[in-house]
Design a protein around this motif. Sequence first.
Motif, PDB file in Angstrom:
ATOM      1  N   GLN A 168      -8.205  30.263 -37.133  1.00 38.17           N
ATOM      2  CA  GLN A 168      -7.393  31.010 -36.177  1.00 38.17           C
ATOM      3  C   GLN A 168      -5.961  31.175 -36.682  1.00 38.17           C
ATOM      4  OE1 GLN A 168      -8.005  31.487 -32.083  1.00 38.17           O
ATOM      5  NE2 GLN A 168      -6.898  33.156 -33.042  1.00 38.17           N
ATOM      6  N   SER A 169      -5.378  30.092 -37.190  1.00 43.43           N
ATOM      7  CA  SER A 169      -3.976  30.129 -37.613  1.00 43.43           C
ATOM      8  C   SER A 169      -3.744  31.087 -38.771  1.00 43.43           C
ATOM      9  CB  SER A 169      -3.509  28.722 -38.006  1.00 43.43           C
ATOM     10  OG  SER A 169      -4.156  28.290 -39.202  1.00 43.43           O
ATOM     11  N   ALA A 170      -4.766  31.280 -39.607  1.00 41.63           N
ATOM     12  CA  ALA A 170      -4.623  32.149 -40.775  1.00 41.63           C
ATOM     13  C   ALA A 170      -5.035  33.588 -40.501  1.00 41.63           C
ATOM     14  CB  ALA A 170      -5.442  31.595 -41.941  1.00 41.63           C
ATOM     15  N   SER A 171      -5.636  33.839 -39.339  1.00 39.26           N
ATOM     16  CA  SER A 171      -6.125  35.182 -39.043  1.00 39.26           C
ATOM     17  C   SER A 171      -5.019  36.042 -38.449  1.00 39.26           C
ATOM     18  CB  SER A 171      -7.306  35.116 -38.068  1.00 39.26           C
ATOM     19  OG  SER A 171      -6.888  34.617 -36.804  1.00 39.26           O
ATOM     20  N   ALA A 172      -5.219  37.351 -38.527  1.00 44.50           N
ATOM     21  CA  ALA A 172      -4.281  38.311 -37.941  1.00 44.50           C
ATOM     22  C   ALA A 172      -4.759  38.697 -36.543  1.00 44.50           C
ATOM     23  CB  ALA A 172      -4.171  39.542 -38.835  1.00 44.50           C
ATOM     24  N   PRO A 173      -3.866  39.199 -35.683  1.00 43.99           N
ATOM     25  CA  PRO A 173      -4.244  39.506 -34.300  1.00 43.99           C
ATOM     26  C   PRO A 173      -5.435  40.444 -34.152  1.00 43.99           C
ATOM     27  CG  PRO A 173      -1.865  39.522 -34.509  1.00 43.99           C
ATOM     28  CD  PRO A 173      -2.417  39.375 -35.905  1.00 43.99           C
ATOM     29  N   LYS A 174      -5.602  41.385 -35.089  1.00 41.79           N
ATOM     30  CA  LYS A 174      -6.693  42.351 -34.947  1.00 41.79           C
ATOM     31  C   LYS A 174      -7.947  41.972 -35.727  1.00 41.79           C
ATOM     32  CE  LYS A 174      -6.033  46.709 -34.477  1.00 41.79           C
ATOM     33  NZ  LYS A 174      -5.755  48.136 -34.725  1.00 41.79           N
ATOM     34  N   ASP A 175      -7.930  40.853 -36.441  1.00 40.56           N
ATOM     35  CA  ASP A 175      -9.121  40.442 -37.175  1.00 40.56           C
ATOM     36  C   ASP A 175     -10.281  40.203 -36.215  1.00 40.56           C
ATOM     37  OD1 ASP A 175      -7.722  40.568 -39.516  1.00 40.56           O
ATOM     38  OD2 ASP A 175      -7.468  38.403 -39.746  1.00 40.56           O
ATOM     39  N   VAL A 176     -11.487  40.403 -36.721  1.00 37.88           N
ATOM     40  CA  VAL A 176     -12.696  40.237 -35.905  1.00 37.88           C
ATOM     41  C   VAL A 176     -13.413  38.961 -36.335  1.00 37.88           C
ATOM     42  CG1 VAL A 176     -14.847  41.286 -35.117  1.00 37.88           C
ATOM     43  CG2 VAL A 176     -12.917  42.747 -35.784  1.00 37.88           C
ATOM     44  N   ILE A 177     -13.673  38.077 -35.382  1.00 36.98           N
ATOM     45  CA  ILE A 177     -14.480  36.892 -35.646  1.00 36.98           C
ATOM     46  C   ILE A 177     -15.924  37.222 -35.285  1.00 36.98           C
ATOM     47  CG2 ILE A 177     -14.144  35.838 -33.348  1.00 36.98           C
ATOM     48  CD1 ILE A 177     -14.162  33.881 -36.648  1.00 36.98           C
ATOM     49  N   HIS A 236     -16.269  30.172 -27.853  1.00 34.99           N
ATOM     50  CA  HIS A 236     -16.102  30.650 -26.474  1.00 34.99           C
ATOM     51  C   HIS A 236     -14.999  29.872 -25.769  1.00 34.99           C
ATOM     52  CE1 HIS A 236     -18.261  31.837 -22.481  1.00 34.99           C
ATOM     53  NE2 HIS A 236     -17.437  32.791 -22.873  1.00 34.99           N
ATOM     54  N   LYS A 237     -14.909  28.587 -26.053  1.00 40.72           N
ATOM     55  CA  LYS A 237     -13.875  27.749 -25.452  1.00 40.72           C
ATOM     56  C   LYS A 237     -12.520  27.891 -26.140  1.00 40.72           C
ATOM     57  CE  LYS A 237     -16.964  23.887 -24.212  1.00 40.72           C
ATOM     58  NZ  LYS A 237     -17.278  22.472 -24.524  1.00 40.72           N
ATOM     59  N   LEU A 238     -12.551  27.989 -27.470  1.00 39.67           N
ATOM     60  CA  LEU A 238     -11.336  27.752 -28.242  1.00 39.67           C
ATOM     61  C   LEU A 238     -10.689  28.982 -28.862  1.00 39.67           C
ATOM     62  CD1 LEU A 238     -12.574  24.589 -30.211  1.00 39.67           C
ATOM     63  CD2 LEU A 238     -11.359  24.651 -28.023  1.00 39.67           C
ATOM     64  N   TRP A 239     -11.501  29.982 -29.269  1.00 37.83           N
ATOM     65  CA  TRP A 239     -10.929  31.099 -30.026  1.00 37.83           C
ATOM     66  C   TRP A 239     -10.001  31.926 -29.144  1.00 37.83           C
ATOM     67  CZ3 TRP A 239     -10.840  31.718 -35.111  1.00 37.83           C
ATOM     68  CH2 TRP A 239     -10.368  32.932 -35.624  1.00 37.83           C
ATOM     69  N   ARG A 240      -8.822  32.192 -29.657  1.00 37.00           N
ATOM     70  CA  ARG A 240      -7.812  32.918 -28.898  1.00 37.00           C
ATOM     71  C   ARG A 240      -7.856  34.397 -29.278  1.00 37.00           C
ATOM     72  NH1 ARG A 240      -3.366  27.934 -29.284  1.00 37.00           N
ATOM     73  NH2 ARG A 240      -4.094  26.925 -27.369  1.00 37.00           N
ATOM     74  N   VAL A 241      -8.600  35.151 -28.507  1.00 36.05           N
ATOM     75  CA  VAL A 241      -8.843  36.565 -28.804  1.00 36.05           C
ATOM     76  C   VAL A 241      -7.588  37.368 -28.485  1.00 36.05           C
ATOM     77  CG1 VAL A 241     -10.435  38.482 -28.496  1.00 36.05           C
ATOM     78  CG2 VAL A 241     -11.222  36.149 -28.059  1.00 36.05           C
ATOM     79  N   ARG A 242      -7.205  38.223 -29.432  1.00 37.63           N
ATOM     80  CA  ARG A 242      -5.967  38.985 -29.263  1.00 37.63           C
ATOM     81  C   ARG A 242      -6.184  40.491 -29.316  1.00 37.63           C
ATOM     82  NH1 ARG A 242      -3.432  35.702 -34.140  1.00 37.63           N
ATOM     83  NH2 ARG A 242      -5.666  35.639 -34.611  1.00 37.63           N
ATOM     84  N   ASP A 243      -7.421  40.931 -29.433  1.00 37.36           N
ATOM     85  CA  ASP A 243      -7.709  42.361 -29.543  1.00 37.36           C
ATOM     86  C   ASP A 243      -9.052  42.628 -28.861  1.00 37.36           C
ATOM     87  OD1 ASP A 243      -6.986  45.005 -31.171  1.00 37.36           O
ATOM     88  OD2 ASP A 243      -9.148  44.681 -31.343  1.00 37.36           O
ATOM     89  N   PRO A 244      -9.212  43.776 -28.202  1.00 37.73           N
ATOM     90  CA  PRO A 244     -10.476  44.056 -27.518  1.00 37.73           C
ATOM     91  C   PRO A 244     -11.706  43.986 -28.408  1.00 37.73           C
ATOM     92  CG  PRO A 244      -8.791  45.599 -26.805  1.00 37.73           C
ATOM     93  CD  PRO A 244      -8.197  44.813 -27.936  1.00 37.73           C
ATOM     94  N   LEU A 245     -11.557  44.310 -29.696  1.00 40.83           N
ATOM     95  CA  LEU A 245     -12.693  44.268 -30.608  1.00 40.83           C
ATOM     96  C   LEU A 245     -12.658  43.029 -31.511  1.00 40.83           C
ATOM     97  CD1 LEU A 245     -12.892  48.014 -31.699  1.00 40.83           C
ATOM     98  CD2 LEU A 245     -14.219  46.855 -29.932  1.00 40.83           C
ATOM     99  N   GLY A 246     -11.806  42.070 -31.181  1.00 42.85           N
ATOM    100  CA  GLY A 246     -11.593  40.935 -32.065  1.00 42.85           C
ATOM    101  C   GLY A 246     -12.583  39.804 -31.937  1.00 42.85           C
ATOM    102  N   TYR A 247     -13.503  39.893 -30.978  1.00 40.86           N
ATOM    103  CA  TYR A 247     -14.438  38.781 -30.741  1.00 40.86           C
ATOM    104  C   TYR A 247     -15.851  39.340 -30.678  1.00 40.86           C
ATOM    105  CZ  TYR A 247     -16.236  34.463 -28.538  1.00 40.86           C
ATOM    106  OH  TYR A 247     -16.916  33.297 -28.253  1.00 40.86           O
ATOM    107  N   HIS A 248     -16.672  38.981 -31.661  1.00 40.31           N
ATOM    108  CA  HIS A 248     -18.030  39.505 -31.735  1.00 40.31           C
ATOM    109  C   HIS A 248     -18.989  38.330 -31.918  1.00 40.31           C
ATOM    110  CE1 HIS A 248     -21.111  42.597 -32.809  1.00 40.31           C
ATOM    111  NE2 HIS A 248     -21.622  41.576 -33.477  1.00 40.31           N
TER     112      HIS A 248
END
Length: 642
Positions: A409-418, A430-442
């Motif tokens: 998470q710390s090394a990723s950019a706001p729009k990166d997709v996990i 689901h608990k921990l990842w801090r999603v910063r973009d509508p398409l950033g969580y897959h």
Amino acid sequence: MAATKRLTVSQALVEFLGHQWTVDGDVRERTIPGMLGIFGHGNVAGIGQALLQFNVDQPDLMPYYQARNEQAMVHQSVGFARVHRRRATLASAASVGPGAANMLTGAALATTNRLPALLLPSDTFATRVADPVLQQLEQPWDTGLTVNDAFRPLSKFFDRVQRPEQLYSIALAAMRVLTDPAETGAVTIALPEDVQAEAIDVPVEFLQDREWHIRRPVPERGPLARAVAEIRRAKKPLIVAGGGVIYSSAEDELRSFVEATGIPVGTSQAGGGVLSWDHPQNLGGIGATGTRAANRLAHDADVVIGIGTRYSDFTTASRAVFQNPDVVFVNVNIASFDAYKHGSGFPVVADAREALAALSIELRDYEVSPEYAALAVREKAEWTSLVDRAFTPSGLDVPGQPEIIGAVQSASAPKDVIVQAAGSLPGDLHKLWRVRDPLGYHVEYAFSCMGYEIAGGLGVKRGLLADGDDRDVIVMVGDGSYLMLSTELVTAVAEGIKLIVVLVQNHGYASIGHLSESVGSGRFGTMYREYDPVARNFQGEKKLPVDLAMNARSYGIDVVEIAADAGAISHLAAAVAAAKASDRSTLIHIESDPRLYAPDGEGWWDVPVPEVSTLASSQGARVDYEEQRTSQRPLLGTEARA
């Protein structure tokens, strides 16, 4: 006389698909912008020849992509469709028999996730002139049955082109389902190998551009009014936001609605990204793998507003997360099948964006109490603090998964997709990842298919590139899922498509291992260990001498191995940063301790434990299970289960 064009059935189908367009408001894009294929005697002279012909004559009409596994072709299509919000997908062509059967898992995954994928499995001779052919399934009680009939229960649409003239109606019907937001999923057109090569005079009208407009139905007045009345009386309302919000591009409408009303939001796996993680009303994931913040508010919620969710057992914690005896469900969904779930008396069958816009107007003077709003803020702050601590490096030689996620998470950019799908990672993300973009969580968690990750991530990246979006796609995968299906790394290398893969090596099945332990089965069969001929099991301490980093190198991608020492987490963060700076695919291998868990989100999942057993561990687990079941709500009524 109407103009015609002499083509084979395969040529006609490929040309037809190249001229289909999806229209969603102001957005117009190719419905099927490319085709994946693996060829054999069932399709090499049919679909394969057609793709070659258009590659020579009209190379932009239907680009061909080479894959290494038929199941993975469908996974790529699903990843592509998700990032395109269901407006576009890829087609997948397979040969007769095993090639077709390999796509079955992908079909089930697409349909379960409500994501479009076009499947073109080859079939045996329609004429039966050379019956049986190589790889043909035979059943004496039904000689017309083929492997492809197994797609029927897995598809939202299935048909077989037995005669060339049937192609027109079948192709048009297939496109209707692919572009129907309420009915989409796997769409299967079985193609007998002889029919594929048969010639027919095709009406030019069939080959011209055709637009398919996505339906965005508005809520009917009666259901909307009843839903509004229920929300107005609510003292502790809660929104459960699902994938439908993403597919409808309704994030702005959701944000405006919750900011005006103060109603807090919990998200399903598919709903990750509907709000930025730091939005005041976003309490994070809900349910069995949810956050403590979301689950605590869900416990007492009196009105649950489901928007675009199919309410899986993980989202509802097996119907244990909603404990208010008077709770009611207001379900907004474009599919009536989902809108009526939980016995809801207040279904709103409508598009998420249209429904939220209507609710915002009708509830413009509604707001939750200051006390309830403060409770949501307090619970969110407490959970955020827990996550901060979980992300803090422990200094252990073999770190736990939460701090590994924190480093990525710390090394990723706001729009990166996990990208993820199966094992212990979906729950922790689901608990921990801090999603910063509508398409950033897959996270594919409808079918939670081991092996989806790399192929699905490739589809996501392919879909982004098609839109001119060069953000990074970060695939996190455990060693169990990696061993299931890693070969699409070769596809990434062949096309120069960049992926960042973080391979978490925990020497087994971490999620099922933990579950096995909790239900009294002692991690039996969940660890990768050498076989013990005396105990006759795999429960010993001797780990397998498997080198997955070396395996990944053999595929031709860059590999970084993180040493097992106190600096592992800082080295991982640096490796992700370096991978982002590279223009090549990179796999990062790191050892993980599967017994170091994420913070408890106070969710539960119903996994039945044997009523009788000779094992003390199973007996104890049964006692715990019976106690947990008392909080499980029935479909109707308020009495707890016996």
